[in-house]
Write an enzyme that holds these catalytic residues in place. Structure first.
Site, PDB file in Angstrom:
ATOM      1  N   SER A 238       7.875  30.366 -42.686  1.00  0.00           N
ATOM      2  CA  SER A 238       8.160  31.659 -42.048  1.00  0.00           C
ATOM      3  C   SER A 238       8.328  32.721 -43.122  1.00  0.00           C
ATOM      4  CB  SER A 238       9.453  31.566 -41.237  1.00  0.00           C
ATOM      5  OG  SER A 238       9.887  32.851 -40.808  1.00  0.00           O
TER       6      SER A 238
ATOM      7  N   TYR B 286      18.339  29.420 -40.131  1.00  0.00           N
ATOM      8  CA  TYR B 286      16.875  29.330 -39.979  1.00  0.00           C
ATOM      9  C   TYR B 286      16.194  29.714 -41.296  1.00  0.00           C
ATOM     10  CZ  TYR B 286      12.172  30.388 -38.152  1.00  0.00           C
ATOM     11  OH  TYR B 286      10.812  30.440 -37.933  1.00  0.00           O
TER      12      TYR B 286
HETATM   13  P1  NAD Z   1       6.930  27.604 -30.023  1.00  0.00           P
HETATM   14  O1  NAD Z   1       8.335  27.412 -29.547  1.00  0.00           O
HETATM   15  O2  NAD Z   1       5.923  28.168 -29.090  1.00  0.00           O
HETATM   16  O3  NAD Z   1       6.384  26.218 -30.619  1.00  0.00           O
HETATM   17  C1  NAD Z   1       7.215  25.301 -31.278  1.00  0.00           C
HETATM   18  C2  NAD Z   1       6.932  23.915 -30.736  1.00  0.00           C
HETATM   19  O4  NAD Z   1       7.727  22.969 -31.487  1.00  0.00           O
HETATM   20  C3  NAD Z   1       7.324  23.779 -29.256  1.00  0.00           C
HETATM   21  O5  NAD Z   1       6.240  23.267 -28.514  1.00  0.00           O
HETATM   22  C4  NAD Z   1       8.488  22.802 -29.283  1.00  0.00           C
HETATM   23  O6  NAD Z   1       8.538  21.958 -28.140  1.00  0.00           O
HETATM   24  C5  NAD Z   1       8.174  22.011 -30.551  1.00  0.00           C
HETATM   25  N1  NAD Z   1       9.354  21.310 -31.047  1.00  0.00           N
HETATM   26  C6  NAD Z   1      10.612  21.816 -31.234  1.00  0.00           C
HETATM   27  N2  NAD Z   1      11.440  20.849 -31.646  1.00  0.00           N
HETATM   28  C7  NAD Z   1      10.696  19.704 -31.720  1.00  0.00           C
HETATM   29  C8  NAD Z   1      11.005  18.367 -32.060  1.00  0.00           C
HETATM   30  N3  NAD Z   1      12.235  17.982 -32.418  1.00  0.00           N
HETATM   31  N4  NAD Z   1      10.005  17.457 -32.030  1.00  0.00           N
HETATM   32  C9  NAD Z   1       8.752  17.831 -31.672  1.00  0.00           C
HETATM   33  N5  NAD Z   1       8.409  19.064 -31.312  1.00  0.00           N
HETATM   34  C10 NAD Z   1       9.379  20.002 -31.347  1.00  0.00           C
HETATM   35  O7  NAD Z   1       7.058  28.548 -31.296  1.00  0.00           O
HETATM   36  P2  NAD Z   1       6.016  28.846 -32.478  1.00  0.00           P
HETATM   37  O8  NAD Z   1       6.267  30.227 -32.874  1.00  0.00           O
HETATM   38  O9  NAD Z   1       4.653  28.418 -32.134  1.00  0.00           O
HETATM   39  O10 NAD Z   1       6.615  27.907 -33.614  1.00  0.00           O
HETATM   40  C11 NAD Z   1       5.777  27.155 -34.488  1.00  0.00           C
HETATM   41  C12 NAD Z   1       6.321  27.259 -35.903  1.00  0.00           C
HETATM   42  O11 NAD Z   1       6.120  28.580 -36.377  1.00  0.00           O
HETATM   43  C13 NAD Z   1       7.817  26.985 -36.011  1.00  0.00           C
HETATM   44  O12 NAD Z   1       8.053  26.168 -37.132  1.00  0.00           O
HETATM   45  C14 NAD Z   1       8.411  28.367 -36.234  1.00  0.00           C
HETATM   46  O13 NAD Z   1       9.610  28.319 -36.954  1.00  0.00           O
HETATM   47  C15 NAD Z   1       7.296  29.032 -37.000  1.00  0.00           C
HETATM   48  N6  NAD Z   1       7.329  30.493 -36.985  1.00  0.00           N
HETATM   49  C16 NAD Z   1       7.177  31.202 -35.837  1.00  0.00           C
HETATM   50  C17 NAD Z   1       7.207  32.584 -35.863  1.00  0.00           C
HETATM   51  C18 NAD Z   1       7.022  33.427 -34.626  1.00  0.00           C
HETATM   52  O14 NAD Z   1       7.110  34.665 -34.743  1.00  0.00           O
HETATM   53  N7  NAD Z   1       6.770  32.845 -33.461  1.00  0.00           N
HETATM   54  C19 NAD Z   1       7.383  33.256 -37.075  1.00  0.00           C
HETATM   55  C20 NAD Z   1       7.542  32.513 -38.231  1.00  0.00           C
HETATM   56  C21 NAD Z   1       7.503  31.142 -38.184  1.00  0.00           C
END
Ligand code: NAD
Length: 269
Positions: free
Chosen positions: A143, A156
């Site tokens: 991130s 986080y």
């Molecule tokens: P999202 O919530 O749509 O996807 C995250 C997925 O991880 C979900 O499907 C959830 O069920 C799964 N998950 C959570 N805990 C889990 C576990 N213990 N075992 C297996 N699966 C698990 O959100 P996203 O934004 O697609 O997140 C993906 C990655 O991107 C994450 O690591 C998040 O920190 C990172 N991220 C997101 C953003 C943003 O703006 N959305 C920004 C920076 C980083």
């Protein structure tokens, strides 16, 4: 072979994507499948709406909790049935927006176990398999918070900074095996549960959406967030032969958010 007569490097490749049931992970799974790879998506749950495109793209869906080593072993075993593993993408993650005095031990554990220990466990079980193939790639979805800590989500931010450190350690330690490790540092990404939920819960959702966009200089300039598909394109590049000597990097795809405080539209300061 592609239409141009070139060999498609993805046609023989197998990829595991954690968090593949939603948002960024789902977009990565779909993009890799479109490139020709065999893709295994692991997630805690697959919503029916998310399942449909994954089924259509022949992505294998495996229920998994990345915090549990036994689950990770089962996920990786699916790649054995497909002949081996070439790429691991760690995208499973959760947010924690709370100040440190208010964070319970259980919340700390949930955040660090999902965002950091999950990537450690998956890497641990992926490395021997990547080695068997003569090399491969690990891509960790970190991130912008891992590059520049933020006041509102210190735990986080800590988990993502540590994930970047893990990526660098993996890159250094496993270069003799031709295993590359890179991080992508996204944010803010639309059409993800993380952002959608934050906006839904806000007293004034549209105001929060605009403030999220406004906190990133290029997102502000274009009037939009990053898309999951933009993240997926960089995964395809970083895992491709074109990136054979790229390892240990952290690629920010955040509209410049991790550069610092964006210019103010009013005062210009
Ligand atoms: P999202 O919530 O749509 O996807 C995250 C997925 O991880 C979900 O499907 C959830 O069920 C799964 N998950 C959570 N805990 C889990 C576990 N213990 N075992 C297996 N699966 C698990 O959100 P996203 O934004 O697609 O997140 C993906 C990655 O991107 C994450 O690591 C998040 O920190 C990172 N991220 C997101 C953003 C943003 O703006 N959305 C920004 C920076 C980083």
């Amino acid at each position: 072979m592609t239409g141009n007569g070139h060999v498609n490097e993805w046609a023989s490749r197998v990829a595991v994507v954690t968090g593949g049931g939603s948002g960024i992970g789902k977009a990565i799974a779909l993009r890799l499948a479109r490139a020709g790879a065999q893709v295994i998506a692991g997630d805690l749950r697959f919503d029916p709406a998310a399942e449909q495109p994954l089924v259509a793209a022949r992505v294998r869906m495996v229920p998994v909790d990345v915090r549990k080593e036994a689950d990770i072993e089962q996920l990786m075993a699916v790649s054995d049935n497909l002949g081996g593993l070439d790429l691991l993408v760690n995208s499973a993650g959760i947010v924690l927006v709370r100040q440190i005095p208010d964070v319970s031990e259980a919340e700390w554990d949930a955040c660090l176990d999902t965002n950091l220990k999950g990537a450690f466990l998956a890497s641990k079980h992926a490395i021997p398999r990547l080695k068997n193939r003569g090399g491969g790639s690990i891509i960790n979805i970190a991130s912008n918070a891992g590059l520049l800590p933020r006041a509102h989500d210190p735990v986080y931010s800590t988990s993502k900074a540590a994930l970047i450190a893990l990526t660098q350690c993996l890159a250094l330690s496993h270069s003799p095996d031709r295993i590359r490790a890179n991080a992508i540092c996204p944010g803010p990404v639309q059409d993800t549960r993380i952002i959608d939920r934050e906006i839904e819960l806000a007293a004034d959702p549209e105001d929060l959406r605009q403030r999220i966009i406004g906190a990133s200089p290029l997102c502000r300039a274009f009037g939009r967030m990053v898309t999951p598909e933009e993240i997926a394109e960089s995964v395809v590049f970083l895992a491709s032969d074109a990136a054979q000597l790229i390892t240990g990097t952290s690629l920010a795809i955040d509209g410049g958010k991790s550069l610092g405080v964006p210019p103010s539209t009013t005062s210009g300061r």
